[in-house]
Enzyme design. Structure first.
Site, PDB file in Angstrom:
ATOM      1  N   ASP A 102     -91.999 -68.712  49.314  1.00 31.50           N
ATOM      2  CA  ASP A 102     -91.056 -68.317  50.353  1.00 31.50           C
ATOM      3  C   ASP A 102     -91.783 -68.124  51.680  1.00 31.50           C
ATOM      4  O   ASP A 102     -92.884 -67.546  51.712  1.00 31.50           O
ATOM      5  CB  ASP A 102     -90.365 -66.999  49.994  1.00 31.50           C
ATOM      6  CG  ASP A 102     -89.322 -67.171  48.903  1.00 31.50           C
ATOM      7  OD1 ASP A 102     -89.233 -68.278  48.335  1.00 31.50           O
ATOM      8  OD2 ASP A 102     -88.606 -66.194  48.612  1.00 31.50           O
TER       9      ASP A 102
ATOM     10  N   HIS B  70     -95.449 -65.977  48.219  1.00 29.20           N
ATOM     11  CA  HIS B  70     -95.091 -65.987  49.637  1.00 29.20           C
ATOM     12  C   HIS B  70     -96.192 -66.624  50.489  1.00 29.20           C
ATOM     13  O   HIS B  70     -97.372 -66.600  50.129  1.00 29.20           O
ATOM     14  CB  HIS B  70     -94.811 -64.563  50.130  1.00 29.20           C
ATOM     15  CG  HIS B  70     -93.458 -64.064  49.712  1.00 29.20           C
ATOM     16  ND1 HIS B  70     -93.205 -63.622  48.429  1.00 29.20           N
ATOM     17  CD2 HIS B  70     -92.291 -63.956  50.389  1.00 29.20           C
ATOM     18  CE1 HIS B  70     -91.934 -63.260  48.339  1.00 29.20           C
ATOM     19  NE2 HIS B  70     -91.351 -63.459  49.516  1.00 29.20           N
TER      20      HIS B  70
END
Length: 282
Positions: free
Chosen positions: A91, A241
């Site tokens: 992400d 992430h």
């Protein structure tokens, strides 16, 4: 799940977080897109080139704006396979500090991944987005600016998804459809319907590494790897992430990735993309 509020998500925004409930998501979606012999394990481990081919197959198999019914009505938290394979997803909503080392690690291990990015991330990190696409990875939709979708009206939700899709496509030349991930993992059933109506399947995760919490949040390279290995199972979706923690500057997911991929391989796991598995089910 009618209401999922609170998850992970260091994307540079205020967090609503419940680690105990959301680090390992229940495997409630294995049967959602099952139903043919392929779901019984005929999924191959893929590298980057195979991942690109899978993306084309998926795109060619779909009518724009329409999804197979089995992909709708829920957030998919596990891929429909009994084979010992996992999907790596990343992400991006804040900075891009971890992009280059992540791409290096994926390349060295010949692993294709899916990158869920916001429109703001794509516009703010154009060079990194082009590197992701050039390396053969898949881009997917993570909204424009990472709001909590439970705080938005239907019109605002539509604008977030549509605008982000256009922004990502304009920068990369690739559509992020049909994959969408809710910021913070926060949604209600109406939000899922909105995403589905816009041609997106909602993709959750099986494991959140919590690397986004950083060293200041009590995490480490070791803890990230440990969470991945503890949650590894056939069809698991791993979520990491791209950015650094805003308080301590650490990029734990990027630093842990080489060790994590090595340990997964040593445990007998291969890697698949979301496209590769679900294209075979469309």
């Amino acid at each position: 799940m009618a209401d999922c509020r609170g998850r992970s998500g260091h994307d540079g925004d205020v967090l609503r977080f419940n680690p105990a409930a959301l680090v390992i998501a229940p495997a409630v979606t294995v049967a959602v897109i099952a139903g043919t012999p392929h779901a019984q394990g005929a999924v191959n481990t893929v590298g980057v080139s195979a991942g690109l081919q899978a993306a084309k197959v998926l795109s060619d198999s779909m009518t724009v704006g329409r999804l197979p019914e089995r992909w709708t009505g829920r957030s998919l938290t596990r891929l429909p396979t009994h084979r010992k394979v996992v999907a790596m997803t990343f992400d991006g909503g804040a900075n891009a500090a971890g992009v280059r080392p992540i791409l290096r690690s994926l390349s060295r291990h010949d692993v294709a991944a899916t990158f869920f990015v916001t429109g703001d991330f794509a516009r703010g990190h154009r060079a990194e987005m082009r590197r992701i696409v050039a390396a053969g990875h898949r881009v997917a939709n993570h909204s424009v600016n990472h709001p909590d979708f439970q705080d938005l009206s239907t019109r605002q939700r539509v604008r977030q998804i549509r605008t982000a899709g256009r922004q990502i496509t304009a920068i990369t030349g690739r559509t992020p459809a049909p994959w969408f991930r809710f910021p913070f993992g926060s949604y209600d059933q109406a939000a899922v319907r909105t995403a589905n109506d816009l041609g997106y399947a909602v993709m959750g995760w099986t494991v959140d590494t919590l690397g986004w919490m950083g060293t200041s949040g009590g995490q480490s390279v070791r803890s990230v790897t440990r969470k991945v290995m503890a949650g590894a199972r056939p069809g698991a979706i791993m979520m990491m992430h791209l950015g650094s923690n805003p308080d301590d500057g650490s990029t734990l997911d990027a630093k842990a990735l080489p060790r994590t991929l090595t340990k997964l391989k040593a445990a007998g796991y291969g890697f698949v993309t979301l496209d590769e598995v679900l294209a075979a089910r469309s």
